[in-house]
Motif scaffolding. Structure first.
Motif, PDB file in Angstrom:
ATOM      1  N   LEU A 266      40.796  39.745  39.331  1.00  0.00           N
ATOM      2  CA  LEU A 266      40.176  38.424  39.411  1.00  0.00           C
ATOM      3  C   LEU A 266      39.024  38.247  38.434  1.00  0.00           C
ATOM      4  N   GLY A 267      38.596  39.330  37.794  1.00  0.00           N
ATOM      5  CA  GLY A 267      37.531  39.229  36.806  1.00  0.00           C
ATOM      6  C   GLY A 267      36.131  39.374  37.360  1.00  0.00           C
ATOM      7  N   THR A 268      36.005  39.826  38.612  1.00  0.00           N
ATOM      8  CA  THR A 268      34.682  40.085  39.171  1.00  0.00           C
ATOM      9  C   THR A 268      34.307  41.547  38.936  1.00  0.00           C
ATOM     10  N   LEU A 269      33.078  41.894  39.280  1.00  0.00           N
ATOM     11  CA  LEU A 269      32.579  43.246  39.035  1.00  0.00           C
ATOM     12  C   LEU A 269      32.731  44.082  40.304  1.00  0.00           C
ATOM     13  N   PRO A 270      33.488  45.176  40.239  1.00  0.00           N
ATOM     14  CA  PRO A 270      33.758  45.962  41.452  1.00  0.00           C
ATOM     15  C   PRO A 270      32.559  46.735  41.971  1.00  0.00           C
ATOM     16  N   LEU A 271      31.472  46.753  41.202  1.00  0.00           N
ATOM     17  CA  LEU A 271      30.268  47.436  41.659  1.00  0.00           C
ATOM     18  C   LEU A 271      29.112  46.457  41.853  1.00  0.00           C
ATOM     19  N   ASN A 272      29.450  45.161  41.937  1.00  0.00           N
ATOM     20  CA  ASN A 272      28.444  44.128  42.155  1.00  0.00           C
ATOM     21  C   ASN A 272      28.890  43.252  43.318  1.00  0.00           C
ATOM     22  N   PHE A 273      28.128  43.248  44.372  1.00  0.00           N
ATOM     23  CA  PHE A 273      28.464  42.527  45.587  1.00  0.00           C
ATOM     24  C   PHE A 273      28.632  41.028  45.339  1.00  0.00           C
ATOM     25  N   ASP A 274      27.824  40.474  44.437  1.00  0.00           N
ATOM     26  CA  ASP A 274      27.833  39.034  44.158  1.00  0.00           C
ATOM     27  C   ASP A 274      27.820  38.857  42.642  1.00  0.00           C
ATOM     28  N   THR A 275      29.011  38.871  42.042  1.00  0.00           N
ATOM     29  CA  THR A 275      29.115  38.893  40.586  1.00  0.00           C
ATOM     30  C   THR A 275      28.394  37.736  39.922  1.00  0.00           C
ATOM     31  N   ASP A 276      28.571  36.526  40.434  1.00  0.00           N
ATOM     32  CA  ASP A 276      27.975  35.362  39.775  1.00  0.00           C
ATOM     33  C   ASP A 276      26.586  35.019  40.282  1.00  0.00           C
ATOM     34  N   GLY A 277      26.058  35.830  41.222  1.00  0.00           N
ATOM     35  CA  GLY A 277      24.689  35.645  41.681  1.00  0.00           C
ATOM     36  C   GLY A 277      24.425  34.346  42.395  1.00  0.00           C
TER      37      GLY A 277
END
Length: 575
Positions: A266-277
């Motif tokens: 999906l293009g999100t970051l697997p080590l960031n809980f909230d990719t788009d902040g």
């Protein structure tokens, strides 16, 4: 002969060596699992002239017959027990074997080797600095020596069973702990041999699951050496370690509700809980994802919360609803999704053929309630041989030559209806009218509904009468609407209680110019009436209020008394 002696400074040792093999040998029980109750004592004698042995246990003596050199008997023990088995051999010498049982899971020989008391289930090992006696842990469950964390070390009785050194984490010094070899490698490892399979590669360097990580790597990262994707997130262990940096033992490394492979897709970051902040965790965001089955020539893109494309399932459907398959242009594919979605688009492929007009093609879904395929608005890409449609639900889908499909249904419908000399309409569409097929009484049954509104439903014409409400009428309740003449149009109504009253029949009857009723035949005598109660037509699945309409002929004539009604003899029937 080689003798190994273990001791601590200041201790006293007594050693003895027999100059011959023992004449009496006890073979069972070996693992010392019972201290109270019945056991089976078994063994053998080397001197075949011995015909019996004497056993002494808990002060009770028994004489046991020896057959073929073997003896066996049942003994009841109570608490730690010393069992003596003796016999007189051919030279007149008394031969004796001893067995100590305390139920601590450690065989007597192992207890003596590692300094435990074989008649005390919770004793101290004379070979360790700490005092294990009376600590509430049976000797066999003690975890001795070693430097690894205790939860990655094996209890003494397990080490004894596999031939390991009770005082070492890694008996064979191959870089793999005994725990790893026993609990994770299982039958593919041995704590006694550094190269268990003899392939010239040390066990630590093997890659049994071919995931790019050696056994030593798998031990380091805590992954399963026999499973290429330990956490089953769709990413191979070595990829998580070397490429994505995600946790190979945790499917959702950042606990945001999306598995690691979904985040990458999906293009999100697997080590960031909230990719788009934006304050919303990634797993609660809305995405468009997709999946497909190339063998079935079907792809689906779906929009909704999370990675819905990962949950799509495709299965070939053998049945075609009793249709002549000449109108079917593709496989029938059952598409399912475990969960809700906002919107979806199905694309299916077809094979071009002489005489096939792409303009006549449409995606159709199988409506189980009416037992037929229903076309939906579709877009044909003749250059790429695909048909697509935006859909609101998943079920069994296929590409049909829609004109021929509808003509086939109409032919069957009309032909069957002629047998009853009725006026049943052909292929149903929302907005169709309902004419009484023959002089008959009408029974209306409320089947239920999904509406949030408490809809009032009833008959509008030829007379107006309320019969029930969506929330107040029990599904299965039937109403007798009376007797009607053949050809009478029946107009039904639905009042949603929000200022809108909808009529069956053409859209022009409703203020929003939308057909709110879908009347379709499901048998020659029975129709299904479904309502959409929202202004503008809502989701157009016509299940807010669902009614069953059954006609019962008031009279049928058999003029010649041959058992066939006149209309059947005149028109025939089609099954």
């Amino acid at each position: 002969m080689q003798v190994e002696v273990r001791s601590i400074p200041g201790s006293y040792l007594t050693a003895w060596i027999e100059d011959e093999s023992p004449d009496v040998v006890i073979t069972s029980p070996w693992d010392d699992t019972v201290s109270e109750g019945s056991i089976t004592l078994a063994g053998y004698v080397a001197d075949r002239n011995i015909t019996s042995v004497l056993t002494i246990a808990n002060g009770v003596t028994n004489q046991i017959t020896v057959a073929g050199g073997n003896f066996t008997t049942g003994i009841t023990i109570s608490g730690p027990t010393k069992i003596t088995v003796s016999a007189q051999d051919s030279t007149g010498t008394i031969r004796t074997a001893l067995l100590c049982l305390d139920g601590d899971m450690l065989p007597e020989s192992i207890e003596k080797q590692y300094g435990f008391d074989p008649l005390n289930p919770d004793s101290d090992s004379a070979l360790t600095a700490e005092n294990e006696a009376g600590n509430g842990i049976p000797d066999g469950y003690e975890v001795l020596g070693g430097q690894n964390p205790e939860n990655t070390r094996l209890p003494a009785f397990v080490k004894a069973k596999v031939g390991g050194d009770l005082f070492k984490d890694d008996t064979d010094d191959d870089g793999l702990s005994d725990y790893f070899e026993v609990m994770l490698l299982g039958p593919f490892g041995d704590v006694r041999y550094a190269d268990y399979n003899g392939d010239g590669i040390p066990d630590a360097g093997d890659d049994l699951d071919q995931d790019g990580l050696t056994n030593a790597d798998e031990q380091l990262y805590g992954t399963d050496p026999l499973v290429a994707d330990t956490d089953k997130d769709g990413l191979q262990d070595d990829h998580e370690v070397e490429v994505t940096g995600t946790v190979p033992t945790k499917a959702d490394s950042d606990d945001d509700g999306l598995s690691d492979d979904s985040e990458i897709r999906l293009g999100t970051l697997p080590l960031n809980f909230d990719t788009d902040g934006d304050g919303v965790r990634d797993g609660d965001e809305t995405y468009t994802s997709g999946s497909g089955n190339s063998t079935l020539g079907t792809t689906v893109s779906v929009t909704g919360k999370g990675d819905l494309g990962k949950q799509l399932r495709f299965h070939s459907v053998a049945t075609t609803g009793g249709l002549n398959t000449s109108v079917l242009i593709s496989p029938v594919v059952d598409i399912s999704l475990n969960g809700s979605f906002d919107s979806a688009r199905i694309t299916m492929q077809y094979a071009p053929a002489p005489g096939l007009n792409p303009a006549n093609l449409s995606l159709c879904y199988y409506d189980r309630a009416q037992g037929r395929y229903v076309p939906v608005a579709s877009q044909v890409d003749a250059a790429n041989h695909t048909v697509s449609a935006d859909v609101t639900h998943f079920s069994s889908w296929g590409i049909f030559e829609v004109k021929n499909l509808l003509a086939l249904y109409k032919m069957v419908s009309d032909y069957n209806n002629e047998a009853y000399n009725g006026l049943q309409p052909g292929i149903p569409q929302p907005g169709d009218t309902l004419l009484v097929p023959y002089d008959s009484t009408l029974t209306m049954t409320y089947l239920g509904g999904t509406a949030g509104y408490n809809n009032v439903f009833g008959l509008w014409s030829p007379f107006r009468k309320q019969y029930g409400t969506g929330h107040g009428t029990t599904p299965g309740t039937s109403f007798n609407l009376g007797t009607f003449k053949q050809g009478t149009e029946l107009i039904f109504y639905d009042d949603n209680g929000a200022g809108n009253t909808w009529l069956s029949g053409p859209y022009s009857r409703n203020p929003d110019r939308v057909a709110h009723a879908y009347i379709r035949p499901i048998a020659c005598d029975t129709w299904l009436l479904g309502w959409e109660d929202m202004y503008g037509g809502g989701d157009k699945d016509y299940d807010d209020v669902v009614l069953n309409l059954t006609f019962t002929r008031t009279a049928r004539v058999d003029s010649d008394g041959d058992g066939l009604y006149d209309d059947v003899e005149i028109h025939g029937f089609k099954d």
